[in-house]
Design a protein around this motif. Structure first.
Motif, PDB file in Angstrom:
ATOM      1  N   ASN A   5       0.817  -1.213   0.000  1.00  0.00           N
ATOM      2  CA  ASN A   5       0.000   0.000   0.000  1.00  0.00           C
ATOM      3  C   ASN A   5       0.852   1.265   0.000  1.00  0.00           C
ATOM      4  OD1 ASN A   5      -2.164  -1.680   0.020  1.00  0.00           O
ATOM      5  ND2 ASN A   5      -2.961  -1.032   1.990  1.00  0.00           N
ATOM      6  N   LYS A   6       1.986   1.211   0.714  1.00  0.00           N
ATOM      7  CA  LYS A   6       2.898   2.356   0.727  1.00  0.00           C
ATOM      8  C   LYS A   6       3.459   2.614  -0.666  1.00  0.00           C
ATOM      9  CE  LYS A   6       4.983   2.810   5.006  1.00  0.00           C
ATOM     10  NZ  LYS A   6       6.015   2.656   5.997  1.00  0.00           N
ATOM     11  N   ILE A   7       3.831   1.551  -1.350  1.00  0.00           N
ATOM     12  CA  ILE A   7       4.366   1.680  -2.708  1.00  0.00           C
ATOM     13  C   ILE A   7       3.298   2.231  -3.644  1.00  0.00           C
ATOM     14  CG2 ILE A   7       5.203   0.382  -4.712  1.00  0.00           C
ATOM     15  CD1 ILE A   7       6.663  -1.459  -2.640  1.00  0.00           C
ATOM     16  N   ILE A   8       2.085   1.696  -3.558  1.00  0.00           N
ATOM     17  CA  ILE A   8       0.983   2.189  -4.395  1.00  0.00           C
ATOM     18  C   ILE A   8       0.752   3.668  -4.126  1.00  0.00           C
ATOM     19  CG2 ILE A   8      -1.516   2.051  -4.811  1.00  0.00           C
ATOM     20  CD1 ILE A   8      -1.265  -0.992  -4.266  1.00  0.00           C
ATOM     21  N   TYR A   9       0.721   4.040  -2.846  1.00  0.00           N
ATOM     22  CA  TYR A   9       0.499   5.440  -2.479  1.00  0.00           C
ATOM     23  C   TYR A   9       1.568   6.344  -3.078  1.00  0.00           C
ATOM     24  CZ  TYR A   9       0.687   9.745   0.157  1.00  0.00           C
ATOM     25  OH  TYR A   9       0.770  11.073   0.494  1.00  0.00           O
ATOM     26  N   TRP A  10       2.837   5.999  -2.872  1.00  0.00           N
ATOM     27  CA  TRP A  10       3.901   6.896  -3.313  1.00  0.00           C
ATOM     28  C   TRP A  10       4.031   6.947  -4.831  1.00  0.00           C
ATOM     29  CZ3 TRP A  10       5.360  10.932  -1.038  1.00  0.00           C
ATOM     30  CH2 TRP A  10       5.356  10.999   0.355  1.00  0.00           C
ATOM     31  N   VAL A  11       3.819   5.832  -5.505  1.00  0.00           N
ATOM     32  CA  VAL A  11       3.866   5.854  -6.974  1.00  0.00           C
ATOM     33  C   VAL A  11       2.742   6.738  -7.514  1.00  0.00           C
ATOM     34  CG1 VAL A  11       3.546   4.454  -9.055  1.00  0.00           C
ATOM     35  CG2 VAL A  11       5.080   3.660  -7.253  1.00  0.00           C
ATOM     36  N   ALA A  12       1.523   6.527  -7.030  1.00  0.00           N
ATOM     37  CA  ALA A  12       0.383   7.334  -7.481  1.00  0.00           C
ATOM     38  C   ALA A  12       0.565   8.804  -7.117  1.00  0.00           C
ATOM     39  CB  ALA A  12      -0.922   6.795  -6.879  1.00  0.00           C
ATOM     40  N   THR A  13       1.035   9.064  -5.908  1.00  0.00           N
ATOM     41  CA  THR A  13       1.189  10.442  -5.444  1.00  0.00           C
ATOM     42  C   THR A  13       2.273  11.178  -6.219  1.00  0.00           C
ATOM     43  OG1 THR A  13       0.410   9.796  -3.255  1.00  0.00           O
ATOM     44  CG2 THR A  13       1.609  11.879  -3.404  1.00  0.00           C
ATOM     45  N   LEU A  14       3.383  10.532  -6.479  1.00  0.00           N
ATOM     46  CA  LEU A  14       4.458  11.186  -7.227  1.00  0.00           C
ATOM     47  C   LEU A  14       4.050  11.435  -8.677  1.00  0.00           C
ATOM     48  CD1 LEU A  14       7.595   9.443  -5.705  1.00  0.00           C
ATOM     49  CD2 LEU A  14       6.749  11.774  -5.291  1.00  0.00           C
ATOM     50  N   TRP A  15       3.363  10.480  -9.305  1.00  0.00           N
ATOM     51  CA  TRP A  15       2.869  10.704 -10.672  1.00  0.00           C
ATOM     52  C   TRP A  15       1.811  11.803 -10.696  1.00  0.00           C
ATOM     53  CZ3 TRP A  15       4.941   9.778 -15.120  1.00  0.00           C
ATOM     54  CH2 TRP A  15       5.861   8.746 -15.251  1.00  0.00           C
ATOM     55  N   LEU A  16       0.953  11.819  -9.679  1.00  0.00           N
ATOM     56  CA  LEU A  16      -0.049  12.882  -9.564  1.00  0.00           C
ATOM     57  C   LEU A  16       0.633  14.240  -9.423  1.00  0.00           C
ATOM     58  CD1 LEU A  16      -2.989  13.896  -9.118  1.00  0.00           C
ATOM     59  CD2 LEU A  16      -2.655  13.371  -6.684  1.00  0.00           C
ATOM     60  N   ALA A  17       1.628  14.316  -8.536  1.00  0.00           N
ATOM     61  CA  ALA A  17       2.348  15.576  -8.321  1.00  0.00           C
ATOM     62  C   ALA A  17       3.051  16.023  -9.600  1.00  0.00           C
ATOM     63  CB  ALA A  17       3.355  15.419  -7.184  1.00  0.00           C
ATOM     64  N   LEU A  18       3.659  15.089 -10.301  1.00  0.00           N
ATOM     65  CA  LEU A  18       4.334  15.411 -11.555  1.00  0.00           C
ATOM     66  C   LEU A  18       3.340  15.923 -12.594  1.00  0.00           C
ATOM     67  CD1 LEU A  18       6.947  15.351 -13.264  1.00  0.00           C
ATOM     68  CD2 LEU A  18       6.323  13.021 -13.901  1.00  0.00           C
ATOM     69  N   GLY A  19       2.219  15.226 -12.735  1.00  0.00           N
ATOM     70  CA  GLY A  19       1.199  15.631 -13.709  1.00  0.00           C
ATOM     71  C   GLY A  19       0.580  16.978 -13.389  1.00  0.00           C
ATOM     72  N   MET A  20       0.257  17.196 -12.136  1.00  0.00           N
ATOM     73  CA  MET A  20      -0.348  18.467 -11.741  1.00  0.00           C
ATOM     74  C   MET A  20       0.654  19.616 -11.862  1.00  0.00           C
ATOM     75  SD  MET A  20      -3.510  18.253 -11.094  1.00  0.00           S
ATOM     76  CE  MET A  20      -4.777  17.082 -10.665  1.00  0.00           C
ATOM     77  N   THR A  21       1.911  19.355 -11.526  1.00  0.00           N
ATOM     78  CA  THR A  21       2.933  20.394 -11.656  1.00  0.00           C
ATOM     79  C   THR A  21       3.153  20.742 -13.128  1.00  0.00           C
ATOM     80  OG1 THR A  21       4.023  19.680  -9.617  1.00  0.00           O
ATOM     81  CG2 THR A  21       5.338  21.006 -11.145  1.00  0.00           C
ATOM     82  N   ALA A  22       3.255  19.732 -13.969  1.00  0.00           N
ATOM     83  CA  ALA A  22       3.469  19.973 -15.399  1.00  0.00           C
ATOM     84  C   ALA A  22       2.309  20.757 -16.009  1.00  0.00           C
ATOM     85  CB  ALA A  22       3.654  18.648 -16.134  1.00  0.00           C
ATOM     86  N   THR A  23       1.083  20.362 -15.686  1.00  0.00           N
ATOM     87  CA  THR A  23      -0.062  21.088 -16.255  1.00  0.00           C
ATOM     88  C   THR A  23      -0.177  22.496 -15.678  1.00  0.00           C
ATOM     89  OG1 THR A  23      -1.596  20.079 -14.659  1.00  0.00           O
ATOM     90  CG2 THR A  23      -1.377  18.999 -16.804  1.00  0.00           C
TER      91      THR A  23
END
Length: 125
Positions: A5-23
């Motif tokens: 669950n920790k891995i799922i959280y951090w992978v999703a959160t980092l991709w989310l942060a990257l996507g939101m920052t880029a947009t």
């Protein structure tokens, strides 16, 4: 929280942060493509600045430790922004490719929110 669950959280959160920052950067720069897209959807161009700033603040809130209530608001803001983008593209009769970015960010928002650690959740009574 399990390691999985920790891995799922951090992978999703980092991709989310990257996507939101880029947009948000694209929105703050107000490129011609982005301003054309907003006009096509029927929104005023100044909304790009608001969305760009709010997304950067939301990414900050989601990534920093503590402040669980602020994180809830950030996740809610991401959810409303991305679901609103999907509905806007649908209303404008856009093609399926226009739904991909907002849909992916919406899914990442939900996954990150669902798998967040207990210390990142607000206290319930």
């Amino acid at each position: 929280m399990t390691k999985r669950n920790k891995i799922i959280y951090w992978v999703a959160t980092l991709w989310l942060a990257l996507g939101m920052t880029a947009t948000s950067i694209v929105q703050l720069l107000q490129s011609k493509d982005e301003t054309d897209r907003m006009s096509h959807l029927g929104y005023p161009i100044y909304l790009l600045t608001l969305l760009g700033i709010w997304k950067l603040l939301g990414v900050t809130a989601v990534l920093i430790p503590k402040f669980p209530l602020l994180k809830e608001w950030a996740y809610a803001g991401f959810f409303f922004a991305m679901s609103g983008a999907i509905v806007s593209h649908f209303a404008a009769n856009d093609s399926a490719k226009d739904f991909f970015g907002p849909a992916l960010l919406l899914i990442l928002t939900i996954i990150s929110w669902y798998f967040r650690p207990i210390e990142r959740k607000p206290v319930t009574i």
